[in-house]
Scaffold this active site. Structure first.
Site, PDB file in Angstrom:
ATOM      1  CB  SER A   8      17.551  25.643  -3.941  1.00  0.00           C
ATOM      2  OG  SER A   8      16.548  25.004  -3.171  1.00  0.00           O
ATOM      3  CG  HIS A  33      20.305  22.618  -2.715  1.00  0.00           C
ATOM      4  ND1 HIS A  33      21.303  22.043  -1.952  1.00  0.00           N
ATOM      5  CD2 HIS A  33      19.362  23.020  -1.838  1.00  0.00           C
ATOM      6  CE1 HIS A  33      20.970  22.121  -0.676  1.00  0.00           C
ATOM      7  NE2 HIS A  33      19.786  22.692  -0.574  1.00  0.00           N
ATOM      8  CG  HIS A  66      19.533  20.380   2.513  1.00  0.00           C
ATOM      9  ND1 HIS A  66      19.268  21.736   2.597  1.00  0.00           N
ATOM     10  CD2 HIS A  66      19.847  19.983   3.776  1.00  0.00           C
ATOM     11  CE1 HIS A  66      19.397  22.131   3.852  1.00  0.00           C
ATOM     12  NE2 HIS A  66      19.749  21.093   4.589  1.00  0.00           N
ATOM     13  N   GLY A 142      13.986  25.392   6.268  1.00  0.00           N
ATOM     14  CA  GLY A 142      12.538  25.180   6.173  1.00  0.00           C
ATOM     15  C   GLY A 142      11.867  25.949   5.056  1.00  0.00           C
ATOM     16  N   GLY A 197      18.168  29.681  -4.249  1.00  0.00           N
ATOM     17  CA  GLY A 197      16.787  29.308  -4.573  1.00  0.00           C
ATOM     18  C   GLY A 197      16.048  30.464  -5.199  1.00  0.00           C
ATOM     19  CB  SER A 198      14.156  33.272  -3.742  1.00  0.00           C
ATOM     20  OG  SER A 198      15.126  33.518  -2.759  1.00  0.00           O
TER      21      SER A 198
HETATM   22  C1  DX5 Z   1      15.949  26.231   3.060  1.00  0.00           C
HETATM   23  C2  DX5 Z   1      16.523  25.362   2.000  1.00  0.00           C
HETATM   24  C3  DX5 Z   1      17.234  26.116   0.946  1.00  0.00           C
HETATM   25  C4  DX5 Z   1      16.354  27.072   0.162  1.00  0.00           C
HETATM   26  C5  DX5 Z   1      17.211  28.270  -0.164  1.00  0.00           C
HETATM   27  O1  DX5 Z   1      15.642  25.494   4.178  1.00  0.00           O
HETATM   28  O2  DX5 Z   1      17.451  24.440   2.537  1.00  0.00           O
HETATM   29  O3  DX5 Z   1      17.935  25.274   0.070  1.00  0.00           O
HETATM   30  O4  DX5 Z   1      15.858  26.529  -1.027  1.00  0.00           O
HETATM   31  O5  DX5 Z   1      16.430  29.253  -0.711  1.00  0.00           O
HETATM   32  P1  DX5 Z   1      16.940  30.751  -0.813  1.00  0.00           P
HETATM   33  O6  DX5 Z   1      18.166  30.743  -1.682  1.00  0.00           O
HETATM   34  O7  DX5 Z   1      15.786  31.468  -1.406  1.00  0.00           O
HETATM   35  O8  DX5 Z   1      17.251  31.218   0.588  1.00  0.00           O
HETATM   36 ZN    ZN Z   2      18.731  23.362   1.137  1.00  0.00          ZN
END
Ligand code: DX5
Ligand code: ZN
Length: 222
Positions: A8, A33, A66, A142, A197-198
């Site tokens: 992400s 993503h 998304h 968020g 993401g992270s």
């Molecule tokens: C949050 C986003 C996610 C986010 C996930 O609202 O929809 O896609 O980037 O990040 P991590 O994997 O760090 O929870």
């Molecule tokens: Zn997302």
């Protein structure tokens, strides 16, 4: 279905986005993503068309877009111009989820529906046959970097059972708080599209992706 990781870019360093996406491409990532937030459906505002246009111009990676925006129907024409992408709308944000899914598919994209942590995943049952993907949020949408609410993973089993019962082919995506420690549990709960993401972007991207894939491949082992 074989599970895969979808990085992400919300957690990317936007000064180095191209470089970071190249690293993911070199590491054989198939898809990105892409979180679009409007500051209304969710408290935060992320990015929109200019960033996605740049991604489309520079990479061949599949985009899993998304949409965390209210009344996403207003923007379907604009997002489906990213032909072949997956466009995910929130069940909570749509007035007519079936209509949105049909429109996305008719425009040449894959259709996805997302459900927030407090939403019953059975709400998407009536439209399952119109979807290519159901996304289960395991954090409040968020922000990246939140802790996963692991109890929500049960929705994977509930959805998987219904998909099998109706002999459908719908991917199950999980979004929020996935890391090296919980990714096996996520996969064992029936999810095959795993947003990170992270866990991908914090630190060494190459090494993070390798470690996540290794943990994922260990699925089923003790
Ligand atoms: C949050 C986003 C996610 C986010 C996930 O609202 O929809 O896609 O980037 O990040 P991590 O994997 O760090 O929870
Ligand atoms: Zn997302």
């Amino acid at each position: 279905m074989t599970a895969e990781i979808l990085p992400s870019i919300l957690s990317a360093d936007f000064m180095r986005l191209g470089e970071q996406v190249s690293i993911l491409q070199d590491a054989q990532a198939r898809a990105l993503h892409v979180d679009v937030m409007d500051g209304v459906f969710v408290p935060s505002i992320s990015f929109g068309f200019p960033v996605i246009d740049s991604l489309v111009a520079q990479t061949n990676l599949h985009l899993d877009i998304h949409l965390m925006i209210v009344k996403p129907e207003r923007y379907l024409d604009a997002f489906t111009k990213y032909q072949g992408s997956t466009i995910v709308v929130h069940a909570e944000a749509c007035e007519d989820l079936a209509g949105a899914a049909k429109k996305i598919r008719a425009a040449g994209c894959r259709a996805g529906a997302a459900v927030n942590p407090e939403t019953d995943c059975r709400e998407v049952f009536p439209v399952l046959d119109l979807l290519d993907e159901v996304m289960v949020m395991t954090v409040h949408p968020g922000f990246g970097g939140q802790k996963m609410m692991e109890e929500i993973l049960d929705k994977g089993r509930i959805l998987q059972e219904e998909i099998r019962r109706r002999n459908l082919s719908v991917h199950l995506e999980v979004d929020g708080g996935v890391n090296r420690k919980n990714i096996r549990k996520v996969c064992a709960s029936g999810f095959d599209q795993i947003v990170c993401g992270s866990a991908v972007f914090r630190g060494d991207i190459r090494e993070n992706l390798r470690a996540l894939r290794e943990a994922l491949a260990g699925e089923g082992q003790n």
